[in-house]
Every structure is written in C-alpha cells, then in structure tokens.
Write a protein that holds these residues in place. Structure first.
Motif, short mmCIF file in Angstrom:
data_model
loop_
_atom_site.label_atom_id
_atom_site.label_comp_id
_atom_site.label_asym_id
_atom_site.label_seq_id
_atom_site.Cartn_x
_atom_site.Cartn_y
_atom_site.Cartn_z
N UNK A 133 75.67 30.00 100.87
CA UNK A 133 75.21 31.56 100.43
C UNK A 133 76.28 32.09 99.80
N UNK A 134 75.99 33.10 99.15
CA UNK A 134 76.97 33.61 98.12
C UNK A 134 77.68 34.54 99.02
N UNK A 135 78.73 35.23 98.68
CA UNK A 135 79.54 36.34 99.35
C UNK A 135 78.72 37.56 99.39
N UNK A 237 81.49 25.66 96.04
CA UNK A 237 82.12 26.82 96.64
C UNK A 237 82.19 27.97 95.88
N UNK A 238 81.69 29.27 96.38
CA UNK A 238 81.65 30.45 95.70
C UNK A 238 82.99 31.05 95.77
N UNK A 239 83.43 31.72 94.42
CA UNK A 239 84.74 32.65 94.31
C UNK A 239 84.49 33.79 95.44
N UNK A 240 85.39 34.27 96.44
CA UNK A 240 85.20 35.06 97.55
C UNK A 240 85.55 36.48 96.70
N UNK A 245 83.34 38.75 89.55
CA UNK A 245 81.84 38.59 89.39
C UNK A 245 81.50 37.23 90.25
N UNK A 246 80.38 36.74 89.90
CA UNK A 246 79.58 35.70 90.34
C UNK A 246 80.20 34.28 89.66
N UNK A 247 81.16 33.63 90.49
CA UNK A 247 81.67 32.40 89.95
C UNK A 247 81.81 31.32 90.95
N UNK A 248 81.57 30.20 90.59
CA UNK A 248 81.33 29.28 91.55
C UNK A 248 81.99 27.78 91.27
N UNK A 311 89.78 32.49 100.18
CA UNK A 311 89.76 33.96 100.14
C UNK A 311 91.18 34.57 99.45
N UNK A 312 90.90 35.43 98.21
CA UNK A 312 92.14 35.68 97.90
C UNK A 312 93.25 36.28 98.54
#
Length: 427
Positions: A133-135, A237-240, A245-248, A311-312
């Motif tokens: 699932x996306x953030x 894996x999604x960028x948190x 924006x939406x980056x995977x 997570x950043x």
C-alpha cells in the motif's frame, strides 16, 4: 539485547510471507498450505495467539494504514490480488470501514470477527510477486509487481465498500525510459511471461510466449542467469517522504538493478535513477580487505529479491536497502535532485544520484527480505542461511552488524565493519 518469540507450528507448510500491522501488535502470515492467519500479541506475556484463520492461496500480504480501516491485500500465484477487510459480529460494519478507530488495536480485538473478500484485481499476466500500500497521505492506493515485469498502481474509488479499484498506472519496468540517458540505463531480460525485450506481453498469449522462448531463449549462454521464474526477483517499495511525490523503487527479473520510478498524473512514469551495483570499479575494497579481480570482466548480475525504502525522518537524503540472490545486503544513499536555477549553458533537468554506503555478504546465501524499522535507523535482513540479521550505522555513518537471530543456537562469528564510502555509484 535482542528479545525473540517463537510461534510453534504456525502453518503446515512453508511460510511465504509475514507482515506486521501499523502498530506492530498484529501479524499476518501466509503459507503454501493455502491458509492466511492473523495473530495478535498478548502484551502481558509476549505470546502470539491466532485471531483469525481462513483459506486463501497467497504469496505475500500487506496491511493498509489504519486510517482506512483494517484492510489486508494479498498477492497470489493465480495472478490475482485480493482485498480483505475485517468485520465484527459484535458491531455494524459501518464502524469498521472508515476512520482511524477501525484500525486501532482496541477496535480490532473486541468481539469475534471475520475477514471478507472485498475485491479481486485480475490485471496481472504473471504471478503477483509483491504488493504494498502507498503511504496514507497519497490516499488508499496499492502497488503490485508481477512476473510479467509490470508494476501496477491501483486506487480505491469507493472507500466505504472497497469494491471498486481503478488501475491508474501500468508500467513495464524493463522497458521504462529514463529521465536522461546519461544518468541511467536499463536492460530488459527474458522471463517466463516476457520472453524478449520487444515482445508485447499485452497482445501475446502465454502459449505463444512459451513457444517463442523455447525457439529463441534470451538468456542462454549467460552463466548464473537462469530463464526460470525461480531465478528472478520482483520487489517494490514506496518512498515514504510526501515532499517528493509518488515515487516507487522496483526491481524485476534477473537484471540485478532497481529502478526509482516517479509517478505523476500529468505525465507518463519515468525512471529517475537506476541502482545497479555492477560493473563495480576495479580495486573496490571488500570486507576482508582484499581487492576485486582486475581482469576487467563484468560481474554476473543476480536478481534482487527485496527492496526497502527507509523513512527519511528529516534526512536530506534517502536510504534504500536491497537484498539479492547473490547473498548481498546493500544500503544505498540516494540524493534527490537539487532544485536550483539552471546555470546558463547547462541544459537538462536536475539529476538524482546515489552510492552504496554498505555491502554485506554475511548470509552467504540468497537474501529473502530486507526491512527498516520505523525511524529508518536499523535494517533487518533474512536469508536462506536461516538467520535474521540486524544492521545499524555507528558514528561516522559506518554500518555494522547489530546482532543476529537464528533457529540453530550457534556462536556468531564476529562481523567486520563496512564503510563503502563513495566507491560504488548509481548509473
């Protein structure tokens, strides 16, 4: 100290995936015995007890953010993705479908419950190997990757019923163009459901693909690179971080590379960066202090089986971990493009860059999973050696082992520190 718990005889066959929920108090497991089990921890003694158990064929599972309710997504060998929702006999389903309270530990543990299949997504043309699932700040969205080398993004249009999901993006990772040829490149390899880089999987049947592969195998003559699905790796894996924006991050097949893909409603997806550890520069120091062979041969790529975007937590850069069939766990330091005014005479968009800051081969066998903790400071990896290993950065950003857990009680060998510095680069 590492504290562990053991669930005896959790399933009757090989486990294919385990996934914690947002709070870390519930656990979903799936197995080749075609059972899904949801476990809940007893915080008083640390024991895990089965909360729900039902029959379903699945390879991997993922929890949605509790903001949307108690929702599971499952990926399967039968090329489907199924959406499951927990409902309670003790209360109406209206209180369980929306809101953070529906996904809270208190609501989930009250009364008897059952899981209902809400939707089935059938667009994949190969085994669905990963789902995530996306953030939650992007809405109720779901990313999947299958052995046809496609990443598919779904968006739920009816959150009240979870019945309608729209396929908003469908990306062929192997042929996706890069933002700039100078900053990234891509290579397409054959898989059981995509036998060449030029074959259009949407129009070719599985039978035609199988015939074409038998007549013109694309991977013959390449040692170490199989042409079976079992030799490949498919992971996402999604960028948190919401800011970018939406980056995977996605990996497909046996190329050994991870592509950083930017999704945008206003344009087609593009590759921002390709993380590829090979070919490595000659003279790269290894953990044992030796140097790589200087014969000039390109190292054989191995499939990447798992990728995890940390997570950043306020960092100016990103950390991405990968695990592969070569037994290596790598940590990439990814630097986003700096938004500065274009210098006169210099054209093109700003480029993303990356380098490997740690490379471990302690598993000595294929790595099945890598995962970060909630702050992105500790990495865990699980391999075919039967051990789960933890990695943590010390002062000076030197990554080293923080411990390991194994079924067999054996004395761990003292692990050496690793500091790759700027030796490995992203192309």
């Amino acid at each position: 100290m590492i504290q562990t718990g053991l669930i005896q005889s959790a399933h009757n066959d090989l486990l294919t995936d385990v996934a914690y929920d947002f709070y870390g108090l519930r656990l979903a497991t799936c197995s080749l015995d075609q059972r899904i089990k949801v476990w809940q921890v007893d915080e008083s003694n640390g024991n895990w007890n089965v909360e729900d158990d039902w029959k379903a064929s699945m390879l991997e599972d993922a929890w949605a953010h509790p903001e949307f309710g108690t929702i599971l997504a499952s990926a399967s060998f039968d090329r489907t993705v199924k959406i499951w929702e927990q409902t309670s006999f003790a209360s109406t389903t209206d209180s369980q479908t929306n809101g953070a309270g529906a996904g809270s530990p208190q609501a989930a543990s009250c009364g008897s419950s059952r899981w209902v299949e809400r939707a089935v997504l059938v667009d994949a043309r190969g085994t669905v190997r990963a789902v995530e699932f996306a953030p939650h700040h992007f809405g109720l969205k779901l990313a999947t990757v299958s052995s046809d080398n496609h990443v598919r993004i779904y968006e739920c249009l009816e959150q009240s019923s979870l019945a309608t999901w729209q396929l908003s993006e469908e990306v062929d990772v192997s042929t996706l163009p890069s933002a700039s040829l100078s900053s990234s490149y891509s290579v397409a390899f054959a898989t059981p459901t995509q036998t060449s880089a030029t074959l259009e999987g949407a129009s070719a049947t599985l039978v035609a693909q199988a015939l074409q592969q038998s007549q013109n195998p694309a991977t013959q003559g390449r040692p170490g690179m199989g042409n079976r699905e079992a030799d490949g790796g498919w992971c996402i894996s999604w960028c948190k971080d919401r800011y970018w924006g939406e980056i995977i991050a996605a990996g497909c097949g046996v190329s050994g590379a991870i592509k950083i893909i930017q999704l945008s409603p206003s344009r087609r997806p593009i590759t921002l960066l390709t993380l590829d550890p090979s070919p490595s520069p000659v003279g790269l120091p290894t953990e044992a202090g030796t140097l790589l062979a200087s014969d000039g041969d390109t190292p054989t790529p191995f499939a990447i089986t798992s990728v995890a975007w940390a997570p950043s937590c306020g960092r100016s850069y990103h950390l991405i971990a990968t695990g592969g069939r070569d037994g290596h766990v790598r940590i990439w330091r990814v630097k986003p493009a700096e938004e500065e005014p274009d210098v006169e005479g210099e054209g093109g968009d700003p480029k993303w860059s990356a380098n490997v800051v740690a490379d471990f081969d302690h598993h000595k066998s294929a790595v099945g999973r890598v995962e970060w903790n909630i702050t992105g400071t500790v990495l865990s990896s699980a391999g075919n050696d039967g051990r789960v290993r933890l990695w943590k950065a010390t002062i000076g950003n030197v990554w080293r082992t923080a411990g390991s857990i194994g079924v067999e009680q054996s004395e761990d060998i003292q692990d050496a520190d690793v500091n790759m510095g700027e030796n490995a680069i992203a192309k």
